[in-house]
Scaffold this active site. Structure first.
Site, PDB file in Angstrom:
ATOM      1  N   THR A  47       0.876  -1.173   0.000  1.00 26.60           N
ATOM      2  CA  THR A  47       0.000   0.000   0.000  1.00 26.60           C
ATOM      3  C   THR A  47       0.908   1.216   0.000  1.00 26.60           C
ATOM      4  O   THR A  47       2.036   1.123   0.465  1.00 26.60           O
ATOM      5  CB  THR A  47      -0.826   0.018   1.310  1.00 26.60           C
ATOM      6  OG1 THR A  47      -1.521  -1.210   1.457  1.00 26.60           O
ATOM      7  CG2 THR A  47      -1.807   1.164   1.374  1.00 26.60           C
ATOM      8  N   ARG A  79     -12.932  -8.107  -3.740  1.00 28.24           N
ATOM      9  CA  ARG A  79     -12.367  -7.934  -2.398  1.00 28.24           C
ATOM     10  C   ARG A  79     -11.974  -6.468  -2.184  1.00 28.24           C
ATOM     11  O   ARG A  79     -11.310  -5.861  -3.019  1.00 28.24           O
ATOM     12  CB  ARG A  79     -11.144  -8.834  -2.240  1.00 28.24           C
ATOM     13  CG  ARG A  79     -10.450  -8.737  -0.869  1.00 28.24           C
ATOM     14  CD  ARG A  79      -9.268  -7.799  -0.878  1.00 28.24           C
ATOM     15  NE  ARG A  79      -8.511  -7.849   0.370  1.00 28.24           N
ATOM     16  CZ  ARG A  79      -7.545  -7.003   0.697  1.00 28.24           C
ATOM     17  NH1 ARG A  79      -7.203  -6.044  -0.155  1.00 28.24           N
ATOM     18  NH2 ARG A  79      -6.918  -7.093   1.838  1.00 28.24           N
ATOM     19  N   VAL A  80     -12.409  -5.883  -1.082  1.00 27.60           N
ATOM     20  CA  VAL A  80     -12.010  -4.522  -0.721  1.00 27.60           C
ATOM     21  C   VAL A  80     -11.274  -4.596   0.609  1.00 27.60           C
ATOM     22  O   VAL A  80     -11.739  -5.255   1.542  1.00 27.60           O
ATOM     23  CB  VAL A  80     -13.241  -3.596  -0.618  1.00 27.60           C
ATOM     24  CG1 VAL A  80     -12.843  -2.221  -0.100  1.00 27.60           C
ATOM     25  CG2 VAL A  80     -13.920  -3.467  -1.984  1.00 27.60           C
ATOM     26  N   GLY A  81     -10.131  -3.926   0.692  1.00 31.32           N
ATOM     27  CA  GLY A  81      -9.336  -3.969   1.918  1.00 31.32           C
ATOM     28  C   GLY A  81      -9.488  -2.709   2.758  1.00 31.32           C
ATOM     29  O   GLY A  81     -10.322  -1.837   2.487  1.00 31.32           O
ATOM     30  N   ASP A  82      -8.639  -2.620   3.764  1.00 34.34           N
ATOM     31  CA  ASP A  82      -8.742  -1.523   4.736  1.00 34.34           C
ATOM     32  C   ASP A  82      -8.440  -0.151   4.137  1.00 34.34           C
ATOM     33  O   ASP A  82      -8.869   0.869   4.680  1.00 34.34           O
ATOM     34  CB  ASP A  82      -7.792  -1.774   5.910  1.00 34.34           C
ATOM     35  CG  ASP A  82      -6.330  -1.835   5.481  1.00 34.34           C
ATOM     36  OD1 ASP A  82      -6.044  -2.375   4.390  1.00 34.34           O
ATOM     37  OD2 ASP A  82      -5.469  -1.339   6.227  1.00 34.34           O
ATOM     38  N   THR A 131      -0.829  -0.412   6.823  1.00 29.07           N
ATOM     39  CA  THR A 131      -0.523  -1.191   5.627  1.00 29.07           C
ATOM     40  C   THR A 131      -0.505  -2.676   5.997  1.00 29.07           C
ATOM     41  O   THR A 131      -0.536  -3.038   7.153  1.00 29.07           O
ATOM     42  CB  THR A 131       0.847  -0.817   5.016  1.00 29.07           C
ATOM     43  OG1 THR A 131       1.877  -1.159   5.944  1.00 29.07           O
ATOM     44  CG2 THR A 131       0.935   0.663   4.680  1.00 29.07           C
ATOM     45  N   GLY A 176      -5.148  -6.054   5.340  1.00 33.91           N
ATOM     46  CA  GLY A 176      -6.339  -5.234   5.508  1.00 33.91           C
ATOM     47  C   GLY A 176      -7.472  -5.947   6.203  1.00 33.91           C
ATOM     48  O   GLY A 176      -8.265  -5.312   6.912  1.00 33.91           O
TER      49      GLY A 176
HETATM   50  N1  GLY Z   1      -3.655  -2.904   3.408  1.00 34.43           N
HETATM   51  C1  GLY Z   1      -3.975  -3.079   2.071  1.00 34.43           C
HETATM   52  C2  GLY Z   1      -4.916  -4.166   1.793  1.00 34.43           C
HETATM   53  O1  GLY Z   1      -5.041  -5.080   2.595  1.00 34.43           O
HETATM   54  O2  GLY Z   1      -5.546  -4.143   0.764  1.00 34.43           O
END
Ligand code: GLY
Length: 312
Positions: free
Chosen positions: A170, A198-201, A221, A224
């Site tokens: 990230t 998929r969506v991350g943090d 980072t 997520g």
């Molecule tokens: N921290 C980035 C992700 O998990 O997508």
């Protein structure tokens, strides 16, 4: 744009500063120059991340990032202003080079905070972002080499093995400007070869990013999924709100991850800076991989490297 002070405490800010993780190398020098010219933190955050998103050699963000398990680029990004707590984010957006700019546009244009998938791509098109194929030749080659074709099997079978591994780089950018404003931004291609959608943090305010002029700025980072389960950035901010220094707040956030039982467990790195420019970077595990950040403030001739300290 100017700074607003609707919050209960105007910070005594400060020496302008920028904190980026190591992926931010394409943007840090330009960001420092902008801060020296008196630029606003939101503009500096956006520019520092755009330069990283354009750089093919950064394998986890924007143009150089990894596609999903179908070979399609889906990107996540967010931004947050510390003076108003206004935020914008996009998740699993396709065909745009600069998701950080789309996230800013969501924040400044819509009554919403977060757009995902086809809606995010539609919004980008409607407000004038150029649509472009952002799967770089090097990323396509890596996908063909490293992502086993599912063939006739459902894609999901690639994700349910106990050996499932994920790389989730990230770019983060946390900036304080000479006008007393803190702003943060995050951008990523997420988990390499992730399940589509998929969506991350990085797209989730409170998980991958939180900024509040009264206390500081926090970004995360790596894994997520774990940052979302722990609402990690907001949790660290709450420790700061309750009086902890940045080091203590980050360490408490990392130690709190011990409550996560089951599911996928991965590395997490937390980047935090308080509204006086005190900085700390902590990581969940000491896994032998050196992790560092780039930090500059207006007393320094150039950015310095800061090592992440393991909490375990
Ligand atoms: N921290 C980035 C992700 O998990 O997508």
């Amino acid at each position: 744009m100017s700074c607003h002070y609707g919050l209960d405490k105007v910070p005594q800010v400060m020496k302008p500063f920028i904190l980026m993780n190591s992926e931010g190398w394409p943007g840090i020098d330009r960001a420092i120059a902008l801060l020296q010219e008196g630029a606003l933190s939101l503009d500096v955050v956006e520019e520092s991340i755009r330069l990283t998103e354009s750089e093919e050699r950064v394998k986890t963000v924007g143009f150089g990032g990894a596609p999903n398990a179908m070979g399609v680029m889906q990107l996540d990004a967010s931004c947050m202003r510390g003076d108003t707590l206004e935020s914008g984010s996009v998740g699993a957006i396709e065909n745009v080079m600069h998701p950080i700019s789309v996230a800013r546009k969501v924040m400044e244009t819509l009554p919403h905070v977060m757009l995902v998938g086809a809606g995010a791509t539609l919004f980008a098109r409607e407000v004038g972002f150029q649509e472009t194929d952002i799967l770089a030749p090097s990323a396509r080659a890596r996908f063909e080499l490293e992502c086993p074709p599912a063939g006739d099997r459902p894609l999901v079978e690639n994700f349910i093995s106990p050996n499932t591994q994920g790389s989730h780089g990230t770019v983060i950018s946390l900036v304080g400007d000479a006008h007393g404003c803190l702003t943060g931004g995050v951008s990523t291609s997420g988990w390499d070869f992730k399940y589509p959608g998929r969506v991350g943090d990085s797209a989730v305010i409170g998980a991958g990013l939180y900024v509040d002029n009264r206390y500081g700025a926090v970004a995360c980072t790596h894994c997520g999924e774990n940052a979302i389960r722990a609402s990690l950035a907001r949790t660290v901010m709450l420790y700061m709100q309750k009086g902890a220094g940045v080091r203590e707040a980050v360490t408490e956030g990392l130690l709190g991850l011990r409550a996560l039982v089951g599911g996928y467990q991965g590395q997490l790195v937390i980047f935090a800076v308080d509204n006086q420019g005190e900085v700390f970077v902590g990581k969940r595990f000491s896994d032998g991989t050196p992790l560092h950040a780039l930090f500059w403030n207006s007393t320094m001739p150039e950015a310095q490297m800061i090592d992440a300290i393991a909490a375990e």
